[in-house]
Design a protein around this motif. Structure first.
Motif, PDB file in Angstrom:
ATOM      1  N   GLU A 171       0.747  -1.151  -0.098  1.00 13.72           N
ATOM      2  CA  GLU A 171      -0.033  -0.174  -0.054  1.00 13.72           C
ATOM      3  C   GLU A 171       0.891   1.229  -0.109  1.00 13.72           C
ATOM      4  OE1 GLU A 171      -2.516   0.508   3.469  1.00 13.72           O
ATOM      5  OE2 GLU A 171      -0.924  -0.277   4.741  1.00 13.72           O
ATOM      6  N   LYS A 172       2.118   1.190   0.725  1.00 12.60           N
ATOM      7  CA  LYS A 172       2.686   2.588   0.501  1.00 12.60           C
ATOM      8  C   LYS A 172       3.990   2.347  -0.126  1.00 12.60           C
ATOM      9  CE  LYS A 172       0.532   5.145   3.337  1.00 12.60           C
ATOM     10  NZ  LYS A 172      -0.188   6.410   2.673  1.00 12.60           N
ATOM     11  N   CYS A 173       4.000   1.571  -0.926  1.00 14.29           N
ATOM     12  CA  CYS A 173       5.344   0.930  -1.813  1.00 14.29           C
ATOM     13  C   CYS A 173       5.055   1.175  -3.330  1.00 14.29           C
ATOM     14  CB  CYS A 173       5.660  -0.499  -1.319  1.00 14.29           C
ATOM     15  SG  CYS A 173       5.975  -0.648   0.233  1.00 14.29           S
ATOM     16  N   PHE A 174       4.223   0.615  -3.951  1.00 16.83           N
ATOM     17  CA  PHE A 174       3.820   0.592  -5.451  1.00 16.83           C
ATOM     18  C   PHE A 174       2.481  -0.092  -5.608  1.00 16.83           C
ATOM     19  CE2 PHE A 174       6.797  -2.881  -4.085  1.00 16.83           C
ATOM     20  CZ  PHE A 174       6.004  -3.977  -4.114  1.00 16.83           C
ATOM     21  N   ASP A 175       2.275   0.217  -6.673  1.00 17.29           N
ATOM     22  CA  ASP A 175       0.865  -0.556  -7.373  1.00 17.29           C
ATOM     23  C   ASP A 175       1.296  -1.927  -7.699  1.00 17.29           C
ATOM     24  OD1 ASP A 175      -0.738   1.728  -7.394  1.00 17.29           O
ATOM     25  OD2 ASP A 175      -0.025   2.340  -9.341  1.00 17.29           O
ATOM     26  N   LYS A 176      -0.068  -2.724  -7.559  1.00 16.36           N
ATOM     27  CA  LYS A 176       0.178  -4.138  -7.636  1.00 16.36           C
ATOM     28  C   LYS A 176       0.635  -4.277  -9.244  1.00 16.36           C
ATOM     29  CE  LYS A 176      -2.771  -8.192  -7.872  1.00 16.36           C
ATOM     30  NZ  LYS A 176      -4.035  -8.795  -7.534  1.00 16.36           N
ATOM     31  N   PRO A 177       1.854  -4.992  -9.400  1.00 19.43           N
ATOM     32  CA  PRO A 177       2.448  -5.424 -10.646  1.00 19.43           C
ATOM     33  C   PRO A 177       1.530  -6.410 -11.418  1.00 19.43           C
ATOM     34  CG  PRO A 177       3.476  -6.442  -9.150  1.00 19.43           C
ATOM     35  CD  PRO A 177       2.593  -5.620  -8.297  1.00 19.43           C
ATOM     36  N   SER A 178       1.782  -6.338 -12.689  1.00 21.86           N
ATOM     37  CA  SER A 178       1.037  -7.675 -13.581  1.00 21.86           C
ATOM     38  C   SER A 178       1.851  -8.749 -13.473  1.00 21.86           C
ATOM     39  CB  SER A 178       1.099  -7.259 -14.942  1.00 21.86           C
ATOM     40  OG  SER A 178       2.524  -7.106 -15.502  1.00 21.86           O
ATOM     41  N   GLU A 179       1.471  -9.970 -13.638  1.00 22.23           N
ATOM     42  CA  GLU A 179       2.259 -11.097 -13.318  1.00 22.23           C
ATOM     43  C   GLU A 179       3.400 -11.203 -14.204  1.00 22.23           C
ATOM     44  OE1 GLU A 179       2.052 -15.967 -12.723  1.00 22.23           O
ATOM     45  OE2 GLU A 179       0.050 -14.837 -12.699  1.00 22.23           O
ATOM     46  N   GLY A 217      -1.731   3.827  -6.854  1.00 28.24           N
ATOM     47  CA  GLY A 217      -3.210   4.117  -7.035  1.00 28.24           C
ATOM     48  C   GLY A 217      -3.653   5.345  -7.484  1.00 28.24           C
ATOM     49  N   GLY A 218      -2.923   6.200  -8.193  1.00 30.51           N
ATOM     50  CA  GLY A 218      -3.536   7.395  -8.729  1.00 30.51           C
ATOM     51  C   GLY A 218      -3.252   8.577  -8.028  1.00 30.51           C
ATOM     52  N   VAL A 219      -2.605   8.130  -6.776  1.00 34.64           N
ATOM     53  CA  VAL A 219      -2.425   9.288  -5.946  1.00 34.64           C
ATOM     54  C   VAL A 219      -0.798   9.662  -5.855  1.00 34.64           C
ATOM     55  CG1 VAL A 219      -2.503   9.887  -3.614  1.00 34.64           C
ATOM     56  CG2 VAL A 219      -4.300   8.629  -4.531  1.00 34.64           C
ATOM     57  N   LEU A 220      -0.544  11.226  -5.979  1.00 32.97           N
ATOM     58  CA  LEU A 220       0.880  11.232  -5.834  1.00 32.97           C
ATOM     59  C   LEU A 220       1.312  11.338  -4.523  1.00 32.97           C
ATOM     60  CD1 LEU A 220       1.424  14.061  -8.788  1.00 32.97           C
ATOM     61  CD2 LEU A 220       2.298  11.717  -8.880  1.00 32.97           C
ATOM     62  N   TYR A 221       2.469  10.669  -4.103  1.00 32.58           N
ATOM     63  CA  TYR A 221       3.230  10.801  -2.997  1.00 32.58           C
ATOM     64  C   TYR A 221       4.607  11.487  -2.919  1.00 32.58           C
ATOM     65  CZ  TYR A 221      -0.251   7.601  -1.305  1.00 32.58           C
ATOM     66  OH  TYR A 221      -1.505   6.951  -0.933  1.00 32.58           O
ATOM     67  N   THR A 222       4.931  11.916  -1.885  1.00 29.80           N
ATOM     68  CA  THR A 222       6.184  12.634  -1.604  1.00 29.80           C
ATOM     69  C   THR A 222       7.356  11.292  -1.424  1.00 29.80           C
ATOM     70  OG1 THR A 222       5.494  14.516  -0.964  1.00 29.80           O
ATOM     71  CG2 THR A 222       7.737  14.079  -0.207  1.00 29.80           C
ATOM     72  N   ASP A 223       8.436  11.168  -1.919  1.00 31.55           N
ATOM     73  CA  ASP A 223       9.533  10.390  -1.676  1.00 31.55           C
ATOM     74  C   ASP A 223      10.458  10.892  -0.606  1.00 31.55           C
ATOM     75  OD1 ASP A 223       8.851   8.340  -3.320  1.00 31.55           O
ATOM     76  OD2 ASP A 223      10.036   8.883  -4.916  1.00 31.55           O
ATOM     77  N   HIS A 224      10.648  10.144   0.345  1.00 31.36           N
ATOM     78  CA  HIS A 224      11.738  10.534   1.255  1.00 31.36           C
ATOM     79  C   HIS A 224      12.937   9.740   1.014  1.00 31.36           C
ATOM     80  CE1 HIS A 224       8.442  11.635   4.504  1.00 31.36           C
ATOM     81  NE2 HIS A 224       8.413  12.488   3.351  1.00 31.36           N
ATOM     82  N   HIS A 225      13.980  10.304   0.842  1.00 34.46           N
ATOM     83  CA  HIS A 225      15.346  10.047   0.630  1.00 34.46           C
ATOM     84  C   HIS A 225      16.438   9.774   1.754  1.00 34.46           C
ATOM     85  CE1 HIS A 225      14.865   9.827  -4.120  1.00 34.46           C
ATOM     86  NE2 HIS A 225      13.994  10.804  -3.704  1.00 34.46           N
TER      87      HIS A 225
END
Length: 176
Positions: free
Chosen positions: A32-40, A158-166
């Motif tokens: 949920e806070k990492c990436f969208d579900k990838p295709s197989e 999920g179509g929502v933009l998030y800030t990346d923390h480096h």
């Protein structure tokens, strides 16, 4: 190659680990806070890339399966891959939800960091965490990483933009 800690065994990913890898990349709580579900197909390509033999300074990722030593249960995966900076690695980890909160991410990441520093003279590490992934940020901080940059609206889930923390860890900063 095998790494051991007080409670965990870390071993190289192998072809039999597909069910674990698939579950980690499809479980809503994990991603949920990492990436969208990838295709197989995308996931198979990622898995196959991680099966390649890892060598220092190669572009192949080092992917280790985290196993709870006392039970033999698979916990998740951890490892690193070359970053764009020479002698620098980008770390990552995914754990099954029923193993969250036990300190396993910190314990396994510290083992990977110690291995990379002692055996391969890696001098610095990087990590990118999506804003709101507080658990991952705490793991990195416990291992000595420092937040060095925030990139606004850098990543969509999920179509929502998030800030990346480096985050960054220099071996001269932490238990070199």
């Amino acid at each position: 190659m095998t790494l051991t800690t007080a409670r965990l065994t870390l071993r190289l990913l192998n072809a039999d680990d597909w069910p674990l890898f698939y579950t980690l990349h499809n479980d809503a709580q994990v991603i949920e806070k990492c990436f969208d579900k990838p295709s197989e197909a995308q996931l198979r390509a990622k898995f196959n890339e991680r099966l390649k033999p890892w060598q220092p300074n190669s572009n192949s990722p080092l992917c280790l399966v985290i196993v709870e030593t006392s039970t033999g249960k698979e916990v998740g995966v951890t490892g690193f891959t070359s970053s764009t900076v020479p002698d620098s690695q980008e770390v990552g980890y995914l754990l099954l939800p029923n193993f969250h909160g036990r300190g396993y991410a910190t314990e396994s990441l510290q083992a990977v960091l110690d291995y990379a520093k002692s055996e391969h003279a890696v001098r610095e590490f990087k990590a990118v965490v999506t804003e709101g992934n507080i658990g991952s940020e705490k793991v990195l901080e416990k291992c000595g990483f420092q937040l060095v940059d925030k990139q606004l609206d850098a990543y969509a889930i999920g179509g929502v933009l998030y800030t990346d923390h480096h985050f960054h860890l220099s071996c001269t900063d932490h238990r070199a």
